[in-house]
Design a protein around this motif. Structure first.
Motif, PDB file in Angstrom:
ATOM      1  N   LEU A  12       0.828  -1.199   0.000  1.00  0.00           N
ATOM      2  CA  LEU A  12       0.000   0.000   0.000  1.00  0.00           C
ATOM      3  C   LEU A  12       0.870   1.261   0.000  1.00  0.00           C
ATOM      4  O   LEU A  12       0.561   2.239  -0.697  1.00  0.00           O
ATOM      5  CB  LEU A  12      -0.927  -0.008   1.215  1.00  0.00           C
ATOM      6  CG  LEU A  12      -1.993  -1.122   1.233  1.00  0.00           C
ATOM      7  CD1 LEU A  12      -2.705  -1.152   2.572  1.00  0.00           C
ATOM      8  CD2 LEU A  12      -2.988  -0.943   0.087  1.00  0.00           C
ATOM      9  N   SER A  16       1.129   4.287  -2.905  1.00  0.00           N
ATOM     10  CA  SER A  16       1.105   5.713  -2.590  1.00  0.00           C
ATOM     11  C   SER A  16       2.334   6.414  -3.170  1.00  0.00           C
ATOM     12  O   SER A  16       2.240   7.519  -3.727  1.00  0.00           O
ATOM     13  CB  SER A  16       1.053   5.897  -1.075  1.00  0.00           C
ATOM     14  OG  SER A  16       1.101   7.260  -0.728  1.00  0.00           O
ATOM     15  N   SER A  28      -5.698   0.446  -5.599  1.00  0.00           N
ATOM     16  CA  SER A  28      -5.418  -0.906  -5.126  1.00  0.00           C
ATOM     17  C   SER A  28      -6.460  -1.853  -5.704  1.00  0.00           C
ATOM     18  O   SER A  28      -7.383  -1.432  -6.407  1.00  0.00           O
ATOM     19  CB  SER A  28      -5.494  -0.947  -3.598  1.00  0.00           C
ATOM     20  OG  SER A  28      -6.847  -0.819  -3.162  1.00  0.00           O
ATOM     21  N   LYS A  44      -0.099   7.714   9.087  1.00  0.00           N
ATOM     22  CA  LYS A  44      -0.285   8.541   7.893  1.00  0.00           C
ATOM     23  C   LYS A  44       1.040   9.063   7.332  1.00  0.00           C
ATOM     24  O   LYS A  44       1.169   9.286   6.130  1.00  0.00           O
ATOM     25  CB  LYS A  44      -1.218   9.717   8.219  1.00  0.00           C
ATOM     26  CG  LYS A  44      -2.643   9.317   8.545  1.00  0.00           C
ATOM     27  CD  LYS A  44      -3.354   8.751   7.325  1.00  0.00           C
ATOM     28  CE  LYS A  44      -4.859   8.560   7.575  1.00  0.00           C
ATOM     29  NZ  LYS A  44      -5.144   7.503   8.537  1.00  0.00           N
ATOM     30  N   PHE A  47       2.745   7.279   4.327  1.00  0.00           N
ATOM     31  CA  PHE A  47       2.229   7.414   2.970  1.00  0.00           C
ATOM     32  C   PHE A  47       2.754   8.690   2.319  1.00  0.00           C
ATOM     33  O   PHE A  47       2.999   9.689   2.990  1.00  0.00           O
ATOM     34  CB  PHE A  47       0.692   7.429   2.968  1.00  0.00           C
ATOM     35  CG  PHE A  47       0.070   6.104   3.327  1.00  0.00           C
ATOM     36  CD1 PHE A  47       0.180   5.025   2.476  1.00  0.00           C
ATOM     37  CD2 PHE A  47      -0.627   5.948   4.512  1.00  0.00           C
ATOM     38  CE1 PHE A  47      -0.391   3.799   2.795  1.00  0.00           C
ATOM     39  CE2 PHE A  47      -1.205   4.728   4.848  1.00  0.00           C
ATOM     40  CZ  PHE A  47      -1.079   3.646   3.985  1.00  0.00           C
ATOM     41  N   THR A  49       0.992  10.164  -0.129  1.00  0.00           N
ATOM     42  CA  THR A  49      -0.187  10.898  -0.588  1.00  0.00           C
ATOM     43  C   THR A  49      -1.346  10.655   0.377  1.00  0.00           C
ATOM     44  O   THR A  49      -1.282   9.791   1.257  1.00  0.00           O
ATOM     45  CB  THR A  49      -0.637  10.409  -1.980  1.00  0.00           C
ATOM     46  OG1 THR A  49      -1.036   9.017  -1.876  1.00  0.00           O
ATOM     47  CG2 THR A  49       0.476  10.555  -3.016  1.00  0.00           C
ATOM     48  N   GLU A  50      -2.425  11.401   0.157  1.00  0.00           N
ATOM     49  CA  GLU A  50      -3.684  11.104   0.829  1.00  0.00           C
ATOM     50  C   GLU A  50      -4.332   9.908   0.134  1.00  0.00           C
ATOM     51  O   GLU A  50      -3.932   9.521  -0.976  1.00  0.00           O
ATOM     52  CB  GLU A  50      -4.630  12.307   0.748  1.00  0.00           C
ATOM     53  CG  GLU A  50      -4.106  13.557   1.422  1.00  0.00           C
ATOM     54  CD  GLU A  50      -4.036  13.400   2.934  1.00  0.00           C
ATOM     55  OE1 GLU A  50      -4.937  12.735   3.507  1.00  0.00           O
ATOM     56  OE2 GLU A  50      -3.065  13.914   3.521  1.00  0.00           O
ATOM     57  N   TYR A  51      -5.327   9.322   0.769  1.00  0.00           N
ATOM     58  CA  TYR A  51      -6.053   8.234   0.107  1.00  0.00           C
ATOM     59  C   TYR A  51      -7.525   8.298   0.482  1.00  0.00           C
ATOM     60  O   TYR A  51      -7.913   8.872   1.502  1.00  0.00           O
ATOM     61  CB  TYR A  51      -5.474   6.857   0.470  1.00  0.00           C
ATOM     62  CG  TYR A  51      -5.636   6.451   1.915  1.00  0.00           C
ATOM     63  CD1 TYR A  51      -6.835   5.907   2.376  1.00  0.00           C
ATOM     64  CD2 TYR A  51      -4.583   6.595   2.826  1.00  0.00           C
ATOM     65  CE1 TYR A  51      -6.989   5.537   3.702  1.00  0.00           C
ATOM     66  CE2 TYR A  51      -4.731   6.230   4.158  1.00  0.00           C
ATOM     67  CZ  TYR A  51      -5.930   5.701   4.583  1.00  0.00           C
ATOM     68  OH  TYR A  51      -6.086   5.338   5.899  1.00  0.00           O
ATOM     69  N   PHE A  67      -5.078   6.243  -4.110  1.00  0.00           N
ATOM     70  CA  PHE A  67      -4.010   7.097  -3.594  1.00  0.00           C
ATOM     71  C   PHE A  67      -3.923   8.340  -4.470  1.00  0.00           C
ATOM     72  O   PHE A  67      -3.764   8.244  -5.691  1.00  0.00           O
ATOM     73  CB  PHE A  67      -2.696   6.327  -3.553  1.00  0.00           C
ATOM     74  CG  PHE A  67      -2.740   5.185  -2.588  1.00  0.00           C
ATOM     75  CD1 PHE A  67      -2.530   5.396  -1.239  1.00  0.00           C
ATOM     76  CD2 PHE A  67      -3.050   3.902  -3.023  1.00  0.00           C
ATOM     77  CE1 PHE A  67      -2.602   4.343  -0.324  1.00  0.00           C
ATOM     78  CE2 PHE A  67      -3.131   2.841  -2.127  1.00  0.00           C
ATOM     79  CZ  PHE A  67      -2.908   3.073  -0.773  1.00  0.00           C
TER      80      PHE A  67
END
Length: 251
Positions: A12, A16, A28, A44, A47, A49-51, A67
């Motif tokens: 994951l 990202s 994903s 957080k 990562f 990026t945001e998701y 992502f």
């Protein structure tokens, strides 16, 4: 953290990172409840990026993670296609279970991660799949057990895909996870406790291992292999101090 969880978390994070460096949205496969829990509990700051997550409709259990690089969103761009599975001879059709539909799809050689929720109706079902699998399933899925079927893509609003549900009421000593589950399912406490302590119960997507977890109005409880309920709140308190509650059970 076991090896399987560590590998998923690493994957994951890599997705990202790929979204960040390429400047595009990366998706994903469908994640189950436990995998979504791993996603949401990963710090957080690991990562790039945001998701966001989505499974094709509001109450979806299996969901895809998107992502998102800066300034991008994914309101309706998820690569999810709903497919309707119908009997060819509806007059003689018999109802089939979730297991029947899933087994037929997996028998085609499709990975579980390419398949989202399966909503089962009286004589048909809607299955959410990764877009790249839609044409293959439409062409190849022609029989489930002894029943001849056909598959077609659906283009209906998201609001259409709501699983059937029933409203239930019951009285509990307190609004705990174990007592609310006892209202939803005809199981004794001795059978409910292992479900919770065995890691099969999620509240709002988070794994809960405590029988005494106190619920709030609107909480969504998912129990693997049993289904989902929504705790709709307390209706009243009886003279003996018990709480009359209402839940919505999906099935």
């Amino acid at each position: 953290m076991d090896r399987e969880e560590a590998l998923l978390r690493k994957r994951l994070i890599e997705l990202s990172q790929m979204a960040f460096h390429k400047g595009i949205v990366i998706f994903s496969d469908f994640l189950n409840l436990n995998e979504l829990h791993i996603l949401h509990t990963t710090p957080k700051d690991l990562f790039y990026t945001e998701y966001e997550t989505f499974g094709g409709y509001e109450m979806s259990e299996r969901q895809i993670a998107a992502f998102l690089p800066d300034a991008l969103c994914c309101a309706s761009g998820y690569p999810i296609t709903p497919l309707e599975i119908l009997p060819n001879a509806s007059k003689f059709a018999v109802g089939m279970s979730h297991r029947d539909y899933l087994g037929a799809l997996v028998h085609l050689g499709i990975e579980r991660g390419k398949i989202g929720d399966i909503l089962v109706y009286e004589k048909s079902a809607v299955v959410f799949v990764k877009r790249e699998m839609a044409a293959f399933i439409t062409e190849q899925l022609t029989r489930i057990g002894r029943q001849s079927v056909r598959v077609k893509e659906q283009e209906k609003p998201e609001e259409t895909y709501l699983p059937s549900c029933q409203l239930l009421t019951g009285t509990v000593a307190s609004v705990r996870l174990d007592t609310v589950l006892a209202v939803a399912y005809p199981l004794s406490r001795s059978k409910i406790v292992p479900l919770i302590e065995g890691g099969r119960t999620f509240v709002n997507g988070k794994l809960i291992l405590s029988n005494g977890f106190h619920l709030k109005e609107g909480d969504v409880i998912s129990v693997r292999q049993l289904g989902r309920i929504v705790y709709e709140g307390e209706l009243s308190v009886t003279k003996k101090g018990r709480h009359l509650i209402r839940i919505k059970k999906f099935g």
